[in-house]
Design an enzyme around this catalytic site. Sequence first.
Site, mmCIF file in Angstrom:
data_model
loop_
_atom_site.group_PDB
_atom_site.id
_atom_site.type_symbol
_atom_site.label_atom_id
_atom_site.label_comp_id
_atom_site.label_asym_id
_atom_site.label_seq_id
_atom_site.Cartn_x
_atom_site.Cartn_y
_atom_site.Cartn_z
ATOM 1 N N GLN A 8 15.412 9.590 3.492
ATOM 2 C CA GLN A 8 15.503 10.073 4.865
ATOM 3 C C GLN A 8 16.751 9.514 5.548
ATOM 4 O O GLN A 8 17.009 8.305 5.518
ATOM 5 C CB GLN A 8 14.280 9.695 5.707
ATOM 6 N N GLU A 21 10.976 13.115 16.724
ATOM 7 C CA GLU A 21 10.487 11.849 17.307
ATOM 8 C C GLU A 21 11.447 11.231 18.329
ATOM 9 O O GLU A 21 11.306 10.083 18.708
ATOM 10 C CB GLU A 21 10.148 10.777 16.236
ATOM 11 N N TYR A 47 14.841 10.756 18.015
ATOM 12 C CA TYR A 47 16.037 10.077 17.501
ATOM 13 C C TYR A 47 17.288 10.921 17.795
ATOM 14 O O TYR A 47 17.206 11.971 18.440
ATOM 15 C CB TYR A 47 15.876 9.801 15.999
ATOM 16 N N ARG A 104 17.112 16.776 28.380
ATOM 17 C CA ARG A 104 16.699 15.461 28.874
ATOM 18 C C ARG A 104 17.736 14.375 28.579
ATOM 19 O O ARG A 104 17.967 13.484 29.390
ATOM 20 C CB ARG A 104 15.387 15.101 28.165
ATOM 21 N N ARG A 164 13.266 17.542 9.310
ATOM 22 C CA ARG A 164 12.047 17.275 10.102
ATOM 23 C C ARG A 164 12.310 17.749 11.508
ATOM 24 O O ARG A 164 13.120 17.171 12.245
ATOM 25 C CB ARG A 164 11.739 15.775 10.060
ATOM 26 N N HIS A 195 9.006 9.357 20.551
ATOM 27 C CA HIS A 195 8.330 8.056 20.671
ATOM 28 C C HIS A 195 8.036 7.718 22.133
ATOM 29 O O HIS A 195 7.099 6.995 22.425
ATOM 30 C CB HIS A 195 9.175 6.943 20.044
ATOM 31 N N ALA A 245 1.721 10.367 5.528
ATOM 32 C CA ALA A 245 2.370 9.082 5.245
ATOM 33 C C ALA A 245 1.307 8.001 5.148
ATOM 34 O O ALA A 245 1.048 7.453 4.070
ATOM 35 C CB ALA A 245 3.384 8.766 6.341
ATOM 36 N N CYS A 259 -7.405 6.938 5.343
ATOM 37 C CA CYS A 259 -6.716 6.302 6.481
ATOM 38 C C CYS A 259 -7.491 6.593 7.765
ATOM 39 O O CYS A 259 -7.865 7.735 8.030
ATOM 40 C CB CYS A 259 -5.303 6.864 6.569
ATOM 41 N N GLN A 286 -2.957 -0.345 12.876
ATOM 42 C CA GLN A 286 -2.955 -1.788 13.072
ATOM 43 C C GLN A 286 -2.063 -2.566 12.105
ATOM 44 O O GLN A 286 -1.485 -3.561 12.504
ATOM 45 C CB GLN A 286 -4.383 -2.338 13.007
ATOM 46 N N LYS A 294 -8.571 -13.692 32.310
ATOM 47 C CA LYS A 294 -7.114 -13.886 32.246
ATOM 48 C C LYS A 294 -6.443 -13.117 33.378
ATOM 49 O O LYS A 294 -6.928 -12.047 33.774
ATOM 50 C CB LYS A 294 -6.553 -13.362 30.920
ATOM 51 N N TRP A 352 -1.370 1.651 24.841
ATOM 52 C CA TRP A 352 -1.022 2.457 26.021
ATOM 53 C C TRP A 352 -1.935 3.678 26.127
ATOM 54 O O TRP A 352 -2.339 4.068 27.230
ATOM 55 C CB TRP A 352 0.453 2.876 25.991
ATOM 56 N N GLU A 382 -10.365 -13.504 17.735
ATOM 57 C CA GLU A 382 -9.545 -12.317 17.477
ATOM 58 C C GLU A 382 -9.795 -11.761 16.083
ATOM 59 O O GLU A 382 -8.891 -11.254 15.450
ATOM 60 C CB GLU A 382 -8.050 -12.654 17.623
ATOM 61 N N ASP A 403 -10.367 -9.442 13.324
ATOM 62 C CA ASP A 403 -10.323 -8.000 13.175
ATOM 63 C C ASP A 403 -10.423 -7.630 11.711
ATOM 64 O O ASP A 403 -10.299 -8.470 10.829
ATOM 65 C CB ASP A 403 -9.118 -7.374 13.869
HETATM 66 P P1 NAP Z 1 -11.647 -10.409 21.798
HETATM 67 O O1 NAP Z 1 -10.548 -9.488 21.514
HETATM 68 O O2 NAP Z 1 -11.537 -11.820 21.403
HETATM 69 O O3 NAP Z 1 -11.982 -10.283 23.350
HETATM 70 C C1 NAP Z 1 -12.987 -11.003 23.965
HETATM 71 C C2 NAP Z 1 -12.914 -10.813 25.483
HETATM 72 O O4 NAP Z 1 -13.916 -11.590 26.073
HETATM 73 C C3 NAP Z 1 -11.618 -11.230 26.068
HETATM 74 O O5 NAP Z 1 -11.216 -10.210 26.975
HETATM 75 C C4 NAP Z 1 -11.925 -12.526 26.805
HETATM 76 O O6 NAP Z 1 -11.097 -12.439 27.939
HETATM 77 C C5 NAP Z 1 -13.399 -12.430 27.084
HETATM 78 N N1 NAP Z 1 -14.103 -13.700 26.944
HETATM 79 C C6 NAP Z 1 -14.000 -14.613 25.963
HETATM 80 N N2 NAP Z 1 -14.839 -15.645 26.173
HETATM 81 C C7 NAP Z 1 -15.494 -15.372 27.320
HETATM 82 C C8 NAP Z 1 -16.491 -16.063 28.061
HETATM 83 N N3 NAP Z 1 -16.955 -17.234 27.651
HETATM 84 N N4 NAP Z 1 -16.922 -15.502 29.204
HETATM 85 C C9 NAP Z 1 -16.447 -14.322 29.647
HETATM 86 N N5 NAP Z 1 -15.498 -13.615 28.969
HETATM 87 C C10 NAP Z 1 -15.027 -14.150 27.822
HETATM 88 O O7 NAP Z 1 -12.974 -9.918 21.094
HETATM 89 P P2 NAP Z 1 -13.584 -8.481 20.969
HETATM 90 O O8 NAP Z 1 -13.223 -7.588 22.065
HETATM 91 O O9 NAP Z 1 -15.017 -8.754 20.725
HETATM 92 O O10 NAP Z 1 -12.922 -7.914 19.674
HETATM 93 C C11 NAP Z 1 -13.107 -8.557 18.418
HETATM 94 C C12 NAP Z 1 -12.000 -8.153 17.457
HETATM 95 O O11 NAP Z 1 -12.104 -6.812 17.077
HETATM 96 C C13 NAP Z 1 -10.624 -8.355 18.076
HETATM 97 O O12 NAP Z 1 -9.751 -8.908 17.138
HETATM 98 C C14 NAP Z 1 -10.198 -6.995 18.383
HETATM 99 O O13 NAP Z 1 -8.795 -6.865 18.327
HETATM 100 C C15 NAP Z 1 -10.872 -6.195 17.282
HETATM 101 N N6 NAP Z 1 -11.034 -4.845 17.757
HETATM 102 C C16 NAP Z 1 -9.953 -4.053 17.774
HETATM 103 C C17 NAP Z 1 -10.040 -2.799 18.268
HETATM 104 C C18 NAP Z 1 -8.859 -1.907 18.283
HETATM 105 O O14 NAP Z 1 -8.922 -0.838 18.813
HETATM 106 N N7 NAP Z 1 -7.753 -2.280 17.724
HETATM 107 C C19 NAP Z 1 -11.233 -2.328 18.755
HETATM 108 C C20 NAP Z 1 -12.340 -3.166 18.745
HETATM 109 C C21 NAP Z 1 -12.215 -4.428 18.247
HETATM 110 P P3 NAP Z 1 -11.043 -13.509 29.097
HETATM 111 O O15 NAP Z 1 -11.220 -14.835 28.420
HETATM 112 O O16 NAP Z 1 -9.729 -13.313 29.755
HETATM 113 O O17 NAP Z 1 -12.170 -13.142 30.012
HETATM 114 FE FE1 SF4 Z 2 -3.991 4.161 8.182
HETATM 115 FE FE2 SF4 Z 2 -4.658 2.020 9.669
HETATM 116 FE FE3 SF4 Z 2 -3.891 1.767 7.128
HETATM 117 FE FE4 SF4 Z 2 -2.097 2.423 8.984
HETATM 118 S S1 SF4 Z 2 -3.233 0.508 8.851
HETATM 119 S S2 SF4 Z 2 -2.320 3.333 6.962
HETATM 120 S S3 SF4 Z 2 -3.324 3.741 10.243
HETATM 121 S S4 SF4 Z 2 -5.734 2.786 7.860
#
Ligand code: NAP
Ligand code: SF4
Length: 675
Positions: free
Chosen positions: A103, A167, A169, A178, A217, A255, A313, A337, A342, A565, A579, A658, A660
């Site tokens: 590409q 996209e 570019y 634009r 493309r 983008h 892809a 996929c 992520q 926070k 976003w 955190e 995941d």
């Molecule tokens: P998280 O990302 O760790 O968020 C927990 C939230 O709870 C934070 O907003 C925190 O913010 C709050 N918190 C923590 N302790 C607290 C307390 N004692 N009292 C009140 N609030 C408290 O956990 P999660 O939302 O359960 O997600 C778990 C994992 O799954 C994460 O890694 C997340 O990225 C992943 N996940 C990702 C997606 C995605 O779309 N990418 C979707 C779902 C889950 P404050 O402390 O500021 O209040």
């Molecule tokens: Fe698909 Fe998620 Fe893997 Fe990217 S990280 S290739 S979007 S499953």
Amino acid sequence: MTTPYPHLLEPLDLGYTTLRNRVIMGSMHTGLEDRSRHFPELAAYFAERARGGVGLMVTGGFSPNMTGWLLPFGSVLSTHRVARKHVQITDAVHAEGGKIALQILHAGRYGYHPMIGSASKIKSPITPFRPRALTTREVRSTVDDYARCAELAREAGYDGVEVMGSEGYLVNQFLAERTNRRTDEYGGTAANRRRFPVEVVRAIRQRVGPDFIVVYRISLLDLVEGGQSWDEVVALAQELEAAGVTLFNTGIGWHEARVPTIITSVPRGAFTWVTAKLRAAVTVPVAASNRINTPDLAEDLLARGDADLVSMARPLLADPDFVAKAQQGRSDEINTCIACNQACLDHTFVNQRASCLLNPRACRETELVLLPVPRTRSKKVAVVGAGPAGLACAVSLAGRGHQVDLFEASDRIGGQFTMAARVPGKAEFHETLRYYRRRLEVTGVTVHLSTPATRQRLREAEYDDVVVATGVVPRVPDIDGVDHPKAVSYVDVLRGVVEVGERVAVVGAGGIGFDVSRFLVDDGADDLESWLRHWGVTDPAEARAGLGDRKPATPPRSVQLLQRKTSRVGAGLGKTSGWAHRAELRDAGVVMTPGVTYHRIDDDGLHISIGDDPAVQTLDVDHVVLCAGQESERSLADALAADGLTVHVIGGADVAVELDAKRAIKQGTELAARL
Ligand code: NAP
Ligand code: SF4
């Protein structure tokens, strides 16, 4: 042989060469392109996918010159010396019977460096640098650089090139009002604005000869104000065809567009209708792209005549054997996929090597190797917990030849994934569960559902290793009245155990707080029409760039999403999807409040104060949903270690912060590779 995929698997004769099927692996920047010392890894990455049967692969973008770098010292192909280094990639692909195109991508104003140049001196809203306007002479020499890059690609053994014309570019920057305010022959009228890409393709064709694939493309929907009209797109396509394009690939959205085009909540195959419009206007083959992730969907759209090929892809990052499995009647074994971005695009945008949440071997084919073990070295392993970490570990261990018992306390596999699958727009997680279910069968893991693995049982069975993947338990925040009936756990909400009222407060705005809010405001419509209406995506023949008025549906509840926070709510979400999640919630009227102090939950609702203001206010809500993160469940691990067993703790049981699925699956797979 009969196959459910006759259109997908049909070869495509291009006259001088034949593609073995209709699958193109679309371009994806992996981060391995930027330094030639990583080319051996890039070669292994493509070779694995060639072996998996892909018809034609397209590399990540290589710039034709320094001005077009994506990043300082980013990938570029402009010398014979570098072309020679590419030979290892093309040789590796050809040895596996595959074909590969390079590409050519000039970033224009999307480049992250101070030397960027574009059609005009207009800064993009998503990059920090202001481009200078290329002079007329520079535009002509850039055309020449494209042609030279294509010639060098041919010299390096590539089967073709793809001109990145979508996209947002450089090529797009010339095409759209634009970004193009030029007064020379490359600006002004639509015919002048398309002069640059047409000259690029003509020059490439002249330089590489007739028997070399030139993919273009093309941006069918710019999805930005001041993007191209449909008439302009069609006129461009027809001139490009006359200039020597072999086939068109579809590009959707710049983008900087504020319409999601590839994330999970975009319905599958959401844009094939636009590819069909282009197909009716040209005579060369066209490829559909965006959110095509199963062979059945691909077959349907080809059979319907929307396109001649499909470009995927990320699905081939997730499963390099996608095509081979479809061919062999094993499509139920495809690791589909889930469009989460992520580990692929979210990595690329922060300058990290891409990989895949579901397949941590992607782009690490030479490092993370799951070698078969001889029967004499096969171990007896117990894996406790069938969430993402335990599943990944169990199937990888068994795939290598170990004897694996998988214990799960509940009556189903999946752990946190089973809940994620209930979130609107995340139904793809069902595919992951299907994949693991099948993989457990194929690799011969002995699965014990509804069976908590006790300390005694594990000790008596004399396992060589015990892998503890017992996951997490939801954190119960220390708020006065947290045991009031209005306070409910996200688990009970997503599982449908509680009937949630019309006014809701969500405590915690992490990934799950966002998911739960989305779940609560969902109006139940999941069809393509509703999605297009929500985001204002329109037939480009009716609205320039396919951008109409957004008409979000009326949500069934009012939701307040809270965090302690003081940072922006949702700041920690993925770069390429956060976003869109924020926009979806805003559209549904969700009030997002940072800097909250929780005081009490009682019959009146949730009592909070905000920021430095000591005044306590009451949110008059029916329910308070607790999404306050999780804590590790590792009591079993500690007990087993005390008994002297060889214990490995992975996933949320290891670290809950955190947590995941990306880390869980990677950790489970890496452990399996080591044992
Ligand atoms: P998280 O990302 O760790 O968020 C927990 C939230 O709870 C934070 O907003 C925190 O913010 C709050 N918190 C923590 N302790 C607290 C307390 N004692 N009292 C009140 N609030 C408290 O956990 P999660 O939302 O359960 O997600 C778990 C994992 O799954 C994460 O890694 C997340 O990225 C992943 N996940 C990702 C997606 C995605 O779309 N990418 C979707 C779902 C889950 P404050 O402390 O500021 O209040
Ligand atoms: Fe698909 Fe998620 Fe893997 Fe990217 S990280 S290739 S979007 S499953």
